[in-house]
Design a protein around this motif. Structure first.
Motif, PDB file in Angstrom:
ATOM      1  N   VAL A 143      42.386  41.816  29.023  1.00  0.00           N
ATOM      2  CA  VAL A 143      43.407  40.792  29.278  1.00  0.00           C
ATOM      3  C   VAL A 143      43.583  40.585  30.775  1.00  0.00           C
ATOM      4  O   VAL A 143      43.726  39.445  31.247  1.00  0.00           O
ATOM      5  N   ALA A 144      43.556  41.670  31.540  1.00  0.00           N
ATOM      6  CA  ALA A 144      43.689  41.547  32.997  1.00  0.00           C
ATOM      7  C   ALA A 144      42.526  40.735  33.576  1.00  0.00           C
ATOM      8  O   ALA A 144      42.729  39.888  34.448  1.00  0.00           O
ATOM      9  N   PHE A 145      41.307  40.976  33.078  1.00  0.00           N
ATOM     10  CA  PHE A 145      40.164  40.195  33.550  1.00  0.00           C
ATOM     11  C   PHE A 145      40.310  38.716  33.202  1.00  0.00           C
ATOM     12  O   PHE A 145      39.966  37.846  33.996  1.00  0.00           O
ATOM     13  N   VAL A 146      40.842  38.426  32.026  1.00  0.00           N
ATOM     14  CA  VAL A 146      41.054  37.027  31.643  1.00  0.00           C
ATOM     15  C   VAL A 146      42.049  36.369  32.589  1.00  0.00           C
ATOM     16  O   VAL A 146      41.839  35.228  33.040  1.00  0.00           O
ATOM     17  N   PHE A 147      43.133  37.061  32.919  1.00  0.00           N
ATOM     18  CA  PHE A 147      44.118  36.505  33.847  1.00  0.00           C
ATOM     19  C   PHE A 147      43.529  36.333  35.251  1.00  0.00           C
ATOM     20  O   PHE A 147      43.828  35.348  35.936  1.00  0.00           O
ATOM     21  N   ILE A 148      42.695  37.268  35.681  1.00  0.00           N
ATOM     22  CA  ILE A 148      42.075  37.165  37.001  1.00  0.00           C
ATOM     23  C   ILE A 148      41.148  35.951  37.055  1.00  0.00           C
ATOM     24  O   ILE A 148      41.176  35.170  38.013  1.00  0.00           O
ATOM     25  N   ILE A 149      40.330  35.770  36.023  1.00  0.00           N
ATOM     26  CA  ILE A 149      39.435  34.619  35.969  1.00  0.00           C
ATOM     27  C   ILE A 149      40.245  33.322  35.861  1.00  0.00           C
ATOM     28  O   ILE A 149      39.890  32.299  36.467  1.00  0.00           O
ATOM     29  N   GLY A 150      41.354  33.349  35.117  1.00  0.00           N
ATOM     30  CA  GLY A 150      42.220  32.174  35.012  1.00  0.00           C
ATOM     31  C   GLY A 150      42.817  31.784  36.355  1.00  0.00           C
ATOM     32  O   GLY A 150      42.871  30.600  36.699  1.00  0.00           O
ATOM     33  N   ALA A 151      43.267  32.767  37.119  1.00  0.00           N
ATOM     34  CA  ALA A 151      43.812  32.474  38.450  1.00  0.00           C
ATOM     35  C   ALA A 151      42.736  31.901  39.361  1.00  0.00           C
ATOM     36  O   ALA A 151      43.002  30.988  40.154  1.00  0.00           O
ATOM     37  N   LEU A 152      41.518  32.402  39.238  1.00  0.00           N
ATOM     38  CA  LEU A 152      40.422  31.866  40.030  1.00  0.00           C
ATOM     39  C   LEU A 152      40.112  30.424  39.630  1.00  0.00           C
ATOM     40  O   LEU A 152      39.862  29.573  40.482  1.00  0.00           O
ATOM     41  N   ARG A 169      48.241  30.186  46.812  1.00  0.00           N
ATOM     42  CA  ARG A 169      49.092  30.951  45.912  1.00  0.00           C
ATOM     43  C   ARG A 169      48.284  31.504  44.739  1.00  0.00           C
ATOM     44  O   ARG A 169      48.443  32.669  44.350  1.00  0.00           O
ATOM     45  N   ALA A 170      47.394  30.683  44.177  1.00  0.00           N
ATOM     46  CA  ALA A 170      46.569  31.128  43.050  1.00  0.00           C
ATOM     47  C   ALA A 170      45.614  32.242  43.483  1.00  0.00           C
ATOM     48  O   ALA A 170      45.389  33.206  42.738  1.00  0.00           O
ATOM     49  N   LEU A 171      45.050  32.128  44.681  1.00  0.00           N
ATOM     50  CA  LEU A 171      44.165  33.183  45.167  1.00  0.00           C
ATOM     51  C   LEU A 171      44.936  34.468  45.465  1.00  0.00           C
ATOM     52  O   LEU A 171      44.431  35.567  45.241  1.00  0.00           O
ATOM     53  N   ALA A 172      46.173  34.331  45.945  1.00  0.00           N
ATOM     54  CA  ALA A 172      46.996  35.516  46.188  1.00  0.00           C
ATOM     55  C   ALA A 172      47.339  36.210  44.869  1.00  0.00           C
ATOM     56  O   ALA A 172      47.344  37.450  44.798  1.00  0.00           O
ATOM     57  N   VAL A 173      47.598  35.436  43.835  1.00  0.00           N
ATOM     58  CA  VAL A 173      47.866  36.013  42.509  1.00  0.00           C
ATOM     59  C   VAL A 173      46.625  36.746  42.013  1.00  0.00           C
ATOM     60  O   VAL A 173      46.711  37.848  41.461  1.00  0.00           O
ATOM     61  N   ARG A 174      45.449  36.159  42.226  1.00  0.00           N
ATOM     62  CA  ARG A 174      44.202  36.796  41.791  1.00  0.00           C
ATOM     63  C   ARG A 174      43.990  38.132  42.490  1.00  0.00           C
ATOM     64  O   ARG A 174      43.654  39.135  41.858  1.00  0.00           O
ATOM     65  N   VAL A 175      44.221  38.159  43.792  1.00  0.00           N
ATOM     66  CA  VAL A 175      44.065  39.410  44.542  1.00  0.00           C
ATOM     67  C   VAL A 175      45.093  40.430  44.084  1.00  0.00           C
ATOM     68  O   VAL A 175      44.777  41.621  43.894  1.00  0.00           O
ATOM     69  N   GLY A 176      46.321  39.999  43.876  1.00  0.00           N
ATOM     70  CA  GLY A 176      47.361  40.910  43.404  1.00  0.00           C
ATOM     71  C   GLY A 176      47.034  41.501  42.040  1.00  0.00           C
ATOM     72  O   GLY A 176      47.231  42.701  41.803  1.00  0.00           O
ATOM     73  N   LEU A 177      46.528  40.665  41.133  1.00  0.00           N
ATOM     74  CA  LEU A 177      46.149  41.164  39.810  1.00  0.00           C
ATOM     75  C   LEU A 177      44.986  42.148  39.893  1.00  0.00           C
ATOM     76  O   LEU A 177      44.960  43.148  39.170  1.00  0.00           O
ATOM     77  N   SER A 178      44.041  41.882  40.777  1.00  0.00           N
ATOM     78  CA  SER A 178      42.904  42.785  40.933  1.00  0.00           C
ATOM     79  C   SER A 178      43.347  44.145  41.471  1.00  0.00           C
ATOM     80  O   SER A 178      42.904  45.190  40.983  1.00  0.00           O
ATOM     81  N   VAL A 179      44.219  44.134  42.449  1.00  0.00           N
ATOM     82  CA  VAL A 179      44.733  45.389  43.008  1.00  0.00           C
ATOM     83  C   VAL A 179      45.555  46.131  41.965  1.00  0.00           C
ATOM     84  O   VAL A 179      45.436  47.363  41.824  1.00  0.00           O
ATOM     85  N   LEU A 180      46.361  45.414  41.203  1.00  0.00           N
ATOM     86  CA  LEU A 180      47.164  46.046  40.155  1.00  0.00           C
ATOM     87  C   LEU A 180      46.277  46.666  39.080  1.00  0.00           C
ATOM     88  O   LEU A 180      46.531  47.796  38.629  1.00  0.00           O
ATOM     89  N   LEU A 181      45.219  45.965  38.682  1.00  0.00           N
ATOM     90  CA  LEU A 181      44.299  46.511  37.686  1.00  0.00           C
ATOM     91  C   LEU A 181      43.635  47.777  38.213  1.00  0.00           C
ATOM     92  O   LEU A 181      43.523  48.772  37.482  1.00  0.00           O
ATOM     93  N   PHE A 182      43.205  47.772  39.453  1.00  0.00           N
ATOM     94  CA  PHE A 182      42.586  48.955  40.048  1.00  0.00           C
ATOM     95  C   PHE A 182      43.566  50.124  40.068  1.00  0.00           C
ATOM     96  O   PHE A 182      43.204  51.265  39.733  1.00  0.00           O
TER      97      PHE A 182
END
Length: 72
Positions: free
Chosen positions: A7-16, A39-52
């Motif tokens: 689900v996190a990967f889906v949200f990351i790809i969606g933000a991208l 803003r969308a790219l910042a959300v993507r980076v935030g989600l990636s860091v959170l997933l890690f």
């Protein structure tokens, strides 16, 4: 845990994808550019860091184990 990561990967790809849409649409027809793409790219980076961080915490708690490649 597999579902959470999926689900996190889906949200990351969606933000991208949203960032790509905003990149194509903003600034056309004389309209001023908005900060939606950033803003969308910042959300993507935030989600990636959170997933890690979640994966590292799960390993630390023992909820997930590395499998690796066996060497004999």
């Amino acid at each position: 845990m597999k579902y959470l990561i999926g689900v996190a990967f889906v949200f990351i790809i969606g933000a991208l994808a949203f960032a790509g849409v905003f990149m194509m649409r903003d600034g056309r027809d004389g309209k001023p550019k908005s900060g939606n793409m950033m803003r969308a790219l910042a959300v993507r980076v935030g989600l990636s860091v959170l997933l890690f961080a979640i994966i590292l915490f799960s390993y630390w708690m023992g909820w997930i184990q590395p499998t690796g490649i066996r060497t004999n």
